[in-house]
Design a protein around this motif. Structure first.
Motif: not given
Length: 246
Positions: A40, A48, A50, A95, A126
């Motif tokens: 992340v 957030v 990826i 996320l 997160v």
């Protein structure tokens, strides 16, 4: 009888689908992997996403730092075409999409790597959504950065933590660092198992698990299994699962 390690799909099943995309996570789930490793990063507006690198260049049709782009810009990038035309239009996941994936795909866990040095406030971005979704029992949060692991402990003490290591001064120093950070697993680069043949035994003696990365060849799998690692992080989870079954 050596125990069978958990198979962890590195950035998803990244040998068959573009790394760190929902397609790769789906492929990892279909392969039967026990867990997915992903990375992340934060966007300019603190969302957030990826992606492994801190820039978009290697795995998308965009260029520049992720931290300099708003989420809306990040979401316009094509994160699939570089891998294969079949994956054109794959996006850099959020996320929220990972939470949705885990809810839809029971039976697979998550090894979530935070890239870089994050403050407690950043780490909350997160941990809060994962906690709200009730997913902590399926997740380990890890980082190479001890201060980030410490931030995880501060904001989400009930989330299991791991320390990633690329090189170490000594096993003793590593064990004391792991104790200080309160991690459940210490995850070394493959070469460390060769440089320190007693590493796995000593981690286990200290009550720690160990998940080695990133091993893609049968001879490396065999060596790691002989040492008793708890998990193998691999770009080829389907092949490793076949190897273990055989």
């Amino acid at each position: 009888m050596s125990h069978t390690p958990t198979v962890i799909a590195h950035r998803g099943n990244s040998s068959v689908a573009p790394q760190n995309t929902l397609a790769a996570f789906e492929a990892a789930w279909r392969s039967g992997a026990g867990s997915i490793e992903l990375d992340v990063q934060l966007t300019a507006d603190g969302e957030v996403v990826i992606i492994h690198d801190d820039t978009a260049d290697a795995t998308t049709d965009g260029t520049g730092a992720i931290s300099a782009m708003d989420l809306s810009t990040v979401r316009t990038l094509d994160a699939g075409s570089w891998f294969s035309p079949a994956y054109a239009g794959q996006r850099i996941p959020t996320l929220a999409e990972v939470v949705d994936f885990l809810n839809r795909r029971p039976g697979i866990d998550l090894l979530l790597e935070i890239k870089g040095s994050w403050t407690a406030e950043q780490v909350r971005r997160v941990t809060d959504p994962l906690q709200a979704a009730g997913l902590f029992d399926r997740i380990i949060g890890q980082s190479f950065w001890p201060e980030t692991v410490a931030a995880l402990a501060e904001v989400a003490p009930t989330l299991r933590r791991g320390l990633l290591v690329f090189g170490i001064e000594s096993v003793d120093a590593l064990l004391s660092q792991c104790a200080e950070l309160g991690v459940v697993t210490c995850n070394p680069a493959g070469p460390l198992l060769v440089e320190h043949p007693d590493l796995v035994t000593r981690l286990h003696a200290a009550g720690l698990r160990t998940m080695v990365w990133t091993l893609d060849e049968p001879e490396h799998w065999a060596a790691a299994i002989a040492l008793g690692v708890d998990a193998i992080i691999t770009d080829r989870p389907d092949r490793l699962l076949g190897y273990l079954a055989a």
